[in-house]
Design a protein around this motif. Structure first.
Motif, PDB file in Angstrom:
ATOM      1  N   GLU A  46     -15.922  -3.447  -1.081  1.00  0.00           N
ATOM      2  CA  GLU A  46     -16.052  -2.414  -2.102  1.00  0.00           C
ATOM      3  C   GLU A  46     -15.034  -1.302  -1.901  1.00  0.00           C
ATOM      4  OE1 GLU A  46     -20.080  -1.175  -1.836  1.00  0.00           O
ATOM      5  OE2 GLU A  46     -20.884  -2.925  -2.901  1.00  0.00           O
ATOM      6  N   VAL A  47     -14.736  -0.979  -0.646  1.00  0.00           N
ATOM      7  CA  VAL A  47     -13.735   0.040  -0.362  1.00  0.00           C
ATOM      8  C   VAL A  47     -12.354  -0.445  -0.806  1.00  0.00           C
ATOM      9  CG1 VAL A  47     -12.482   1.203   1.502  1.00  0.00           C
ATOM     10  CG2 VAL A  47     -14.977   1.213   1.492  1.00  0.00           C
ATOM     11  N   GLN A  48     -12.031  -1.711  -0.539  1.00  0.00           N
ATOM     12  CA  GLN A  48     -10.753  -2.255  -0.995  1.00  0.00           C
ATOM     13  C   GLN A  48     -10.624  -2.141  -2.512  1.00  0.00           C
ATOM     14  OE1 GLN A  48     -11.156  -6.136   1.247  1.00  0.00           O
ATOM     15  NE2 GLN A  48      -8.951  -5.811   1.516  1.00  0.00           N
ATOM     16  N   GLN A  49     -11.684  -2.477  -3.217  1.00  0.00           N
ATOM     17  CA  GLN A  49     -11.662  -2.389  -4.677  1.00  0.00           C
ATOM     18  C   GLN A  49     -11.511  -0.942  -5.129  1.00  0.00           C
ATOM     19  OE1 GLN A  49     -11.539  -4.990  -6.634  1.00  0.00           O
ATOM     20  NE2 GLN A  49     -11.511  -3.819  -8.549  1.00  0.00           N
ATOM     21  N   TRP A  50     -12.203  -0.020  -4.468  1.00  0.00           N
ATOM     22  CA  TRP A  50     -12.125   1.403  -4.807  1.00  0.00           C
ATOM     23  C   TRP A  50     -10.702   1.917  -4.638  1.00  0.00           C
ATOM     24  CZ3 TRP A  50     -14.761   5.337  -6.945  1.00  0.00           C
ATOM     25  CH2 TRP A  50     -14.320   6.636  -6.679  1.00  0.00           C
ATOM     26  N   ILE A  51     -10.052   1.530  -3.560  1.00  0.00           N
ATOM     27  CA  ILE A  51      -8.674   1.965  -3.313  1.00  0.00           C
ATOM     28  C   ILE A  51      -7.776   1.508  -4.456  1.00  0.00           C
ATOM     29  CG2 ILE A  51      -6.658   1.680  -1.815  1.00  0.00           C
ATOM     30  CD1 ILE A  51      -8.639   1.422   0.537  1.00  0.00           C
TER      31      ILE A  51
ATOM     32  N   ASP B 244      -1.022   2.827   1.537  1.00  0.00           N
ATOM     33  CA  ASP B 244       0.400   2.991   1.233  1.00  0.00           C
ATOM     34  C   ASP B 244       0.890   1.896   0.294  1.00  0.00           C
ATOM     35  OD1 ASP B 244       0.565   5.225   2.806  1.00  0.00           O
ATOM     36  OD2 ASP B 244       1.452   4.205   4.538  1.00  0.00           O
ATOM     37  N   ARG B 245       0.489   0.660   0.556  1.00  0.00           N
ATOM     38  CA  ARG B 245       0.944  -0.461  -0.274  1.00  0.00           C
ATOM     39  C   ARG B 245       0.385  -0.365  -1.682  1.00  0.00           C
ATOM     40  NH1 ARG B 245       1.753  -6.252   2.617  1.00  0.00           N
ATOM     41  NH2 ARG B 245       3.041  -5.589   4.382  1.00  0.00           N
ATOM     42  N   VAL B 246      -0.894  -0.038  -1.792  1.00  0.00           N
ATOM     43  CA  VAL B 246      -1.510   0.065  -3.117  1.00  0.00           C
ATOM     44  C   VAL B 246      -0.840   1.171  -3.928  1.00  0.00           C
ATOM     45  CG1 VAL B 246      -3.618   0.718  -4.334  1.00  0.00           C
ATOM     46  CG2 VAL B 246      -3.730  -0.916  -2.454  1.00  0.00           C
ATOM     47  N   ARG B 247      -0.601   2.321  -3.301  1.00  0.00           N
ATOM     48  CA  ARG B 247       0.010   3.430  -4.025  1.00  0.00           C
ATOM     49  C   ARG B 247       1.437   3.093  -4.459  1.00  0.00           C
ATOM     50  NH1 ARG B 247      -2.655   8.429  -0.496  1.00  0.00           N
ATOM     51  NH2 ARG B 247      -4.330   8.816  -2.015  1.00  0.00           N
ATOM     52  N   LEU B 248       2.203   2.475  -3.584  1.00  0.00           N
ATOM     53  CA  LEU B 248       3.572   2.113  -3.946  1.00  0.00           C
ATOM     54  C   LEU B 248       3.583   1.093  -5.076  1.00  0.00           C
ATOM     55  CD1 LEU B 248       6.572   2.583  -3.090  1.00  0.00           C
ATOM     56  CD2 LEU B 248       6.352   0.491  -1.743  1.00  0.00           C
ATOM     57  N   GLU B 249       2.705   0.116  -4.988  1.00  0.00           N
ATOM     58  CA  GLU B 249       2.635  -0.912  -6.025  1.00  0.00           C
ATOM     59  C   GLU B 249       2.252  -0.300  -7.371  1.00  0.00           C
ATOM     60  OE1 GLU B 249      -0.426  -4.493  -6.644  1.00  0.00           O
ATOM     61  OE2 GLU B 249       0.779  -4.643  -4.808  1.00  0.00           O
ATOM     62  N   HIS B 250       1.292   0.623  -7.357  1.00  0.00           N
ATOM     63  CA  HIS B 250       0.866   1.270  -8.593  1.00  0.00           C
ATOM     64  C   HIS B 250       1.993   2.124  -9.175  1.00  0.00           C
ATOM     65  CE1 HIS B 250      -2.035   2.594 -11.518  1.00  0.00           C
ATOM     66  NE2 HIS B 250      -1.877   3.871 -11.196  1.00  0.00           N
ATOM     67  N   ALA B 251       2.694   2.840  -8.318  1.00  0.00           N
ATOM     68  CA  ALA B 251       3.806   3.672  -8.780  1.00  0.00           C
ATOM     69  C   ALA B 251       4.901   2.821  -9.404  1.00  0.00           C
ATOM     70  CB  ALA B 251       4.363   4.493  -7.624  1.00  0.00           C
ATOM     71  N   ARG B 252       5.182   1.686  -8.806  1.00  0.00           N
ATOM     72  CA  ARG B 252       6.213   0.804  -9.354  1.00  0.00           C
ATOM     73  C   ARG B 252       5.823   0.311 -10.740  1.00  0.00           C
ATOM     74  NH1 ARG B 252       8.071  -3.015  -4.312  1.00  0.00           N
ATOM     75  NH2 ARG B 252       9.100  -4.145  -5.983  1.00  0.00           N
ATOM     76  N   ARG B 253       4.552  -0.053 -10.905  1.00  0.00           N
ATOM     77  CA  ARG B 253       4.117  -0.528 -12.224  1.00  0.00           C
ATOM     78  C   ARG B 253       4.242   0.569 -13.270  1.00  0.00           C
ATOM     79  NH1 ARG B 253      -0.209  -3.282  -9.479  1.00  0.00           N
ATOM     80  NH2 ARG B 253      -1.638  -1.591 -10.055  1.00  0.00           N
ATOM     81  N   LEU B 254       3.884   1.802 -12.913  1.00  0.00           N
ATOM     82  CA  LEU B 254       3.990   2.896 -13.871  1.00  0.00           C
ATOM     83  C   LEU B 254       5.444   3.197 -14.215  1.00  0.00           C
ATOM     84  CD1 LEU B 254       1.229   5.371 -12.581  1.00  0.00           C
ATOM     85  CD2 LEU B 254       1.118   3.794 -14.523  1.00  0.00           C
ATOM     86  N   LEU B 255       6.326   3.108 -13.244  1.00  0.00           N
ATOM     87  CA  LEU B 255       7.745   3.332 -13.511  1.00  0.00           C
ATOM     88  C   LEU B 255       8.312   2.252 -14.421  1.00  0.00           C
ATOM     89  CD1 LEU B 255       8.950   4.396  -9.947  1.00  0.00           C
ATOM     90  CD2 LEU B 255       8.985   5.841 -11.983  1.00  0.00           C
ATOM     91  N   GLU B 256       7.835   1.026 -14.243  1.00  0.00           N
ATOM     92  CA  GLU B 256       8.337  -0.101 -15.023  1.00  0.00           C
ATOM     93  C   GLU B 256       7.754  -0.139 -16.434  1.00  0.00           C
ATOM     94  OE1 GLU B 256       7.257  -3.443 -12.716  1.00  0.00           O
ATOM     95  OE2 GLU B 256       8.662  -3.034 -11.087  1.00  0.00           O
ATOM     96  N   ASP B 257       6.472   0.210 -16.550  1.00  0.00           N
ATOM     97  CA  ASP B 257       5.748  -0.061 -17.790  1.00  0.00           C
ATOM     98  C   ASP B 257       5.453   1.154 -18.649  1.00  0.00           C
ATOM     99  OD1 ASP B 257       5.674  -2.702 -16.974  1.00  0.00           O
ATOM    100  OD2 ASP B 257       3.700  -2.521 -16.057  1.00  0.00           O
TER     101      ASP B 257
END
Length: 325
Positions: free
Chosen positions: A213-218, A259-272
């Motif tokens: 559940e914590v992984q999903q929350w992150i 760190d990985r989740v935040r970077l991945e999310h930032a990349r998607r927002l920059l791209e999309d």
């Protein structure tokens, strides 16, 4: 005219062949005379892929001239290949201007001695084997493809399309590669240094439900308070117990996972999206654009603004396939 020779053998992975082939064929359809695509097996006989599909090659390997681009796909047939194939690659590979492999095709190139001294990748499940069996190869298990001089290697299956698009972009320009990507309904946005896995797939799924559940929350709240203390409270564990349990069950510290989740999310927002850098940095939990910039430079080697310029191209108009006859 750049000749592209795709090597065929029994138990080849069909998408390793057809994915790149469709990319180069699409480029040839839009720029007549840009590529001549050939397929060849050892004796010119049909081959049966690992999925049961039969492919009839154009030629026998002995009958084809040295190509500009030599592409070696992967598949189950790379395990214990015909020695004649390895010998042919050893003799003819150095004569090609570009050596390309998809998935475990890198193992065939390595067995022919063509990856010695080069940085390379392959499907994540075989990176350890490639490194162990061929210590002269610098194996990088993370990227979806690696380009090192005349040698280009890619990870599993669909990454062969990404690499082929990168080669077309080098040969014919970004607009042509974009048109092909849109026609194939794929993205021309995956840079070679993109990880083979998303953050969620790179980490193991925790066994205990509170940690899952914590992984999903992150993943759903990258901009929230993701400190160890906050996450531990959500899992109803002490911070020390939580940090130890999280790493044991996922193979990654909570901080590294965040760190990985935040970077991945930032990349998607920059791209999309067209959201501003400051807005994205807040949405992803970096707080300030400078903090996000440091994370991007450290991991990707480029600042967010540069990343967006490279991987969020201007939209193109509708595609009208050119006639093939």
């Amino acid at each position: 005219m750049r000749t592209v020779l795709i090597v065929l053998f029994d138990e080849v992975q069909s998408l390793d062949v057809t994915g790149p082939l469709e990319v180069f064929a699409g480029a040839e359809a839009r720029h007549a005379g840009s590529y001549r695509i050939r397929t060849a097996s050892l004796d010119g006989a049909p081959v049966r892929t690992s999925s049961g599909l039969t492919i009839v090659p154009d030629h026998a390997l002995a009958d084809v001239p040295d190509p500009h681009t030599l592409l070696v796909p992967g598949g189950q047939g790379t395990r214990g290949p015909d020695p004649r194939l390895t010998d042919w690659l050893r003799d003819h590979g150095p004569r090609a201007e570009r050596l390309v492999s998809v998935c475990t095709g890198a193992i065939l190139l390595a067995e022919a001695g063509l990856l010695d001294g080069h940085r390379a990748t392959t499907h994540w499940a075989y990176c350890d084997k490639l490194a162990r069996d061929h210590p002269a190869v610098e194996v990088d298990p993370d990227p979806i493809y690696v380009r090192d001089g005349q040698v280009s290697t890619s990870a599993g299956v669909t990454s062969g399309i990404d690499l082929a698009l990168a080669l077309v972009e080098e040969d014919l320009g970004r607009e042509t590669a974009l048109l092909i990507a849109r026609y194939l309904v794929v993205f021309l946005r995956r840079p070679g240094n993109q990880a083979q896995f998303s953050a969620q797939l790179a980490a193991q799924t925790a066994q205990r439900e509170p940690l899952r559940e914590v992984q999903q929350w992150i993943s759903e709240h990258p901009g929230g308070d993701l400190s160890v203390e906050s996450l531990a409270a959500r899992a109803r564990l002490s911070p020390r117990h939580f940090a130890r349990a999280f790493q044991t069950e996922t193979g990654m510290t909570p901080g590294r996972y965040v760190d990985r989740v935040r970077l991945e999310h930032a990349r998607r927002l920059l791209e999309d999206t067209a959201d501003g850098i400051e807005e994205i940095s807040r949405a992803c939990g970096y707080g300030t654009p400078e903090a996000m910039r440091r994370a991007f430079v450290r991991t990707l080697g480029s600042a967010p603004a540069e990343y967006r310029r490279r991987f969020r191209p201007a939209p193109l108009g509708p595609i009208r396939p050119e006639p093939t006859h």
